[in-house]
Design an enzyme around this catalytic site. Structure first.
Site, PDB file in Angstrom:
ATOM      1  N   CYS A  89       0.804  -1.223   0.000  1.00 22.20           N
ATOM      2  CA  CYS A  89       0.000   0.000   0.000  1.00 22.20           C
ATOM      3  C   CYS A  89       0.837   1.273   0.000  1.00 22.20           C
ATOM      4  O   CYS A  89       0.344   2.344  -0.347  1.00 22.20           O
ATOM      5  CB  CYS A  89      -0.940   0.010   1.200  1.00 22.20           C
ATOM      6  SG  CYS A  89      -2.155  -1.318   1.181  1.00 22.20           S
ATOM      7  N   GLN A 157      -5.756  -9.173   6.217  1.00 23.51           N
ATOM      8  CA  GLN A 157      -5.717  -7.814   6.751  1.00 23.51           C
ATOM      9  C   GLN A 157      -6.959  -7.527   7.595  1.00 23.51           C
ATOM     10  O   GLN A 157      -6.887  -6.769   8.565  1.00 23.51           O
ATOM     11  CB  GLN A 157      -5.604  -6.808   5.604  1.00 23.51           C
ATOM     12  CG  GLN A 157      -4.267  -6.860   4.900  1.00 23.51           C
ATOM     13  CD  GLN A 157      -4.045  -5.678   3.970  1.00 23.51           C
ATOM     14  OE1 GLN A 157      -4.713  -4.657   4.050  1.00 23.51           O
ATOM     15  NE2 GLN A 157      -3.072  -5.810   3.087  1.00 23.51           N
ATOM     16  N   ARG A 212     -19.772   9.102   1.171  1.00 23.71           N
ATOM     17  CA  ARG A 212     -21.207   8.794   1.261  1.00 23.71           C
ATOM     18  C   ARG A 212     -21.880   9.543   2.399  1.00 23.71           C
ATOM     19  O   ARG A 212     -21.281   9.781   3.444  1.00 23.71           O
ATOM     20  CB  ARG A 212     -21.405   7.290   1.500  1.00 23.71           C
ATOM     21  CG  ARG A 212     -20.845   6.377   0.434  1.00 23.71           C
ATOM     22  CD  ARG A 212     -21.263   4.942   0.711  1.00 23.71           C
ATOM     23  NE  ARG A 212     -20.751   4.029  -0.290  1.00 23.71           N
ATOM     24  CZ  ARG A 212     -19.708   3.222  -0.114  1.00 23.71           C
ATOM     25  NH1 ARG A 212     -19.069   3.234   1.039  1.00 23.71           N
ATOM     26  NH2 ARG A 212     -19.310   2.403  -1.066  1.00 23.71           N
ATOM     27  N   SER A 237     -11.229   0.611   4.216  1.00 17.14           N
ATOM     28  CA  SER A 237     -10.998   1.473   3.052  1.00 17.14           C
ATOM     29  C   SER A 237     -11.753   0.927   1.847  1.00 17.14           C
ATOM     30  O   SER A 237     -11.994  -0.272   1.737  1.00 17.14           O
ATOM     31  CB  SER A 237      -9.506   1.545   2.742  1.00 17.14           C
ATOM     32  OG  SER A 237      -8.960   0.251   2.566  1.00 17.14           O
ATOM     33  N   HIS A 338      -9.058   3.836  -1.519  1.00 18.52           N
ATOM     34  CA  HIS A 338      -7.663   3.419  -1.371  1.00 18.52           C
ATOM     35  C   HIS A 338      -7.223   2.683  -2.634  1.00 18.52           C
ATOM     36  O   HIS A 338      -7.193   1.457  -2.679  1.00 18.52           O
ATOM     37  CB  HIS A 338      -7.554   2.516  -0.136  1.00 18.52           C
ATOM     38  CG  HIS A 338      -6.198   1.963   0.134  1.00 18.52           C
ATOM     39  ND1 HIS A 338      -5.029   2.482  -0.395  1.00 18.52           N
ATOM     40  CD2 HIS A 338      -5.818   0.899   0.909  1.00 18.52           C
ATOM     41  CE1 HIS A 338      -4.001   1.775   0.050  1.00 18.52           C
ATOM     42  NE2 HIS A 338      -4.446   0.799   0.830  1.00 18.52           N
ATOM     43  N   CYS A 368       0.170   1.998   6.803  1.00 20.90           N
ATOM     44  CA  CYS A 368       0.476   0.582   6.990  1.00 20.90           C
ATOM     45  C   CYS A 368       0.598  -0.085   5.621  1.00 20.90           C
ATOM     46  O   CYS A 368      -0.031   0.325   4.655  1.00 20.90           O
ATOM     47  CB  CYS A 368      -0.605  -0.095   7.825  1.00 20.90           C
ATOM     48  SG  CYS A 368      -2.270  -0.003   7.147  1.00 20.90           S
ATOM     49  N   GLY A 370       1.545  -4.071   3.533  1.00 18.14           N
ATOM     50  CA  GLY A 370       1.657  -5.510   3.623  1.00 18.14           C
ATOM     51  C   GLY A 370       3.047  -5.938   4.066  1.00 18.14           C
ATOM     52  O   GLY A 370       4.043  -5.322   3.704  1.00 18.14           O
TER      53      GLY A 370
END
Length: 382
Positions: A89, A157, A212, A237, A338, A368, A370
């Site tokens: 990420c 995750q 939203r 996300s 994301h 954060c 992986g």
């Protein structure tokens, strides 16, 4: 040591899964932000030194060194190379680090750093699924070293997000209140035009389509994800499509092309910890970065920390004691999406523009990643 400067930064609008950008080829999505930077800066396209792009799951339309393909799809000089990197990420945040390192080392003068992801076309972890016909359904279980050290496949995750919520004592309602605030801030930022300068419209989409109008009551109706008892889609996300890029240059390039720097890369580092916990590394990485930079959080005016899941920034805030009012002030990935490989420079683009809007001096970004990793970048508005 020489400095590296941010001269420009731009991002596409973020398209929701199966939304307005779902049909756009990855090369064209990345080309859009690259061409925008080149068009509005007085640097001949054949004088760019490199294009460094972050991207995950580089198969199908994202395969074949997408950084180079994006540059060429933008109709720009054949002479300029590109390279694609994967730090999960944090890939495009790492692309900024690599670009800045090249500039600071005197190797390059003009580099585009960014990232792209088309998650509608290439879902998260699609590369792992694509390897199944070859007999590689699990990237971990075939490694004797990994299995001996950590056991079988690490938790998802989602499960890691649940572990963090449990350890730091967050309830489902706590997570949902944080997520609701993300949407509230994002909708306010859009309504106030805070993103207008950083977003380059594409395919008729003028602005992010992910935030939203929701409520705690609506969130409470959602089912838990993958065996969790606190984590739902509402506190995670959003899968999305997007691209982002920044122009990183040397002091010599500033003078040569008559450019005005908008920020300086004040610090960059990356740290890691237990890959089983996976998502907690921003906490020690921030401590490490501030120590290396000779700074404290009192020096930091704004923070962007990726909202992979609500529990991640919540744990960071609880451990550091930093003010939530100065963190993700325009919402985060829960509301704004994301797009994996693009998120690093997406967040940094927003951080730069918000520092300019608010008059802040220093901004810190972390996320954060992986494998239990976390990049930290500190930029100084000029």
């Amino acid at each position: 040591m020489a400095d590296a400067y941010i001269v420009d930064a731009v991002r596409s609008p973020t398209g929701r899964r199966k939304g307005s950008l779902a049909h756009v080829h990855g090369a064209d999505l990345g080309a859009h932000v690259i061409k925008t930077l080149v068009d509005r800066n007085p640097i001949p396209d054949n004088e760019y030194d490199d294009v460094i792009f972050g991207c995950l799951d580089t198969i199908g339309p994202l395969a074949g060194d997408i950084a180079r393909t994006c540059w060429l799809a933008a109709g720009l000089s054949d002479e300029v190379p590109g390279t694609t990197i994967d730090r999960q990420c944090g890939s495009s945040q790492q692309s900024v680090h690599f670009a800045a390192q090249a500039v600071m080392a005197g190797v390059n003068d003009v580099v585009i750093a960014g990232g792209v992801q088309t998650m509608t076309q290439i879902p998260i972890s699609a590369a792992m699924t694509a390897a199944e016909p070859l007999g590689f359904s699990d990237p971990f279980s075939g490694s004797q070293g990994w299995v001996a050290r950590y056991g079988a496949t690490p938790p998802t995750q989602f499960r890691s997000a649940q572990m963090i919520a449990d350890k730091w004592g967050f309830s489902r309602e706590d997570l949902e209140k944080f997520a609701l605030e993300s949407h509230t801030r994002a909708l306010r930022a859009i309504a106030e035009g805070r993103f207008d300068r950083e977003v380059a419209p594409l395919e008729g989409l003028e602005m992010d389509e992910t935030a939203r109008q929701t409520s705690l009551e609506k969130m409470a109706e959602l089912d838990f994800l993958f065996g969790c008892d606190k984590v739902t889609a509402a506190v995670s996300s959003q899968t999305s499509d997007g691209s982002s890029a920044m122009l990183i240059v040397s002091e010599d390039a500033l003078k040569r092309y008559g450019l005005t720097p908008r920020a300086r890369i004040a610090h960059m580092s990356v740290r890691a910890e237990d890959p089983i916990w996976m998502l907690t590394a921003p906490i020690p990485a921030t401590e490490y970065a501030l120590k290396r930079a000779g700074m404290s959080l009192d020096d930091i005016d704004l923070v962007e920390i990726n909202e992979a899941f609500a529990s991640v920034p919540m744990a960071w805030l609880k451990e550091t004691g930093y003010d939530h009012a100065k963190t993700n002030v325009n919402g985060g990935a829960i509301a704004l999406g994301h797009p994996l490989g693009a998120t690093g420079t997406k967040l940094m683009t927003t951080l730069l523009h918000e520092l300019e809007r608010s008059g802040g001096r220093y901004g810190l970004q972390t996320m954060c990643e992986g494998g239990g990793q976390a990049n930290v970048t500190i930029i100084e508005r000029l």
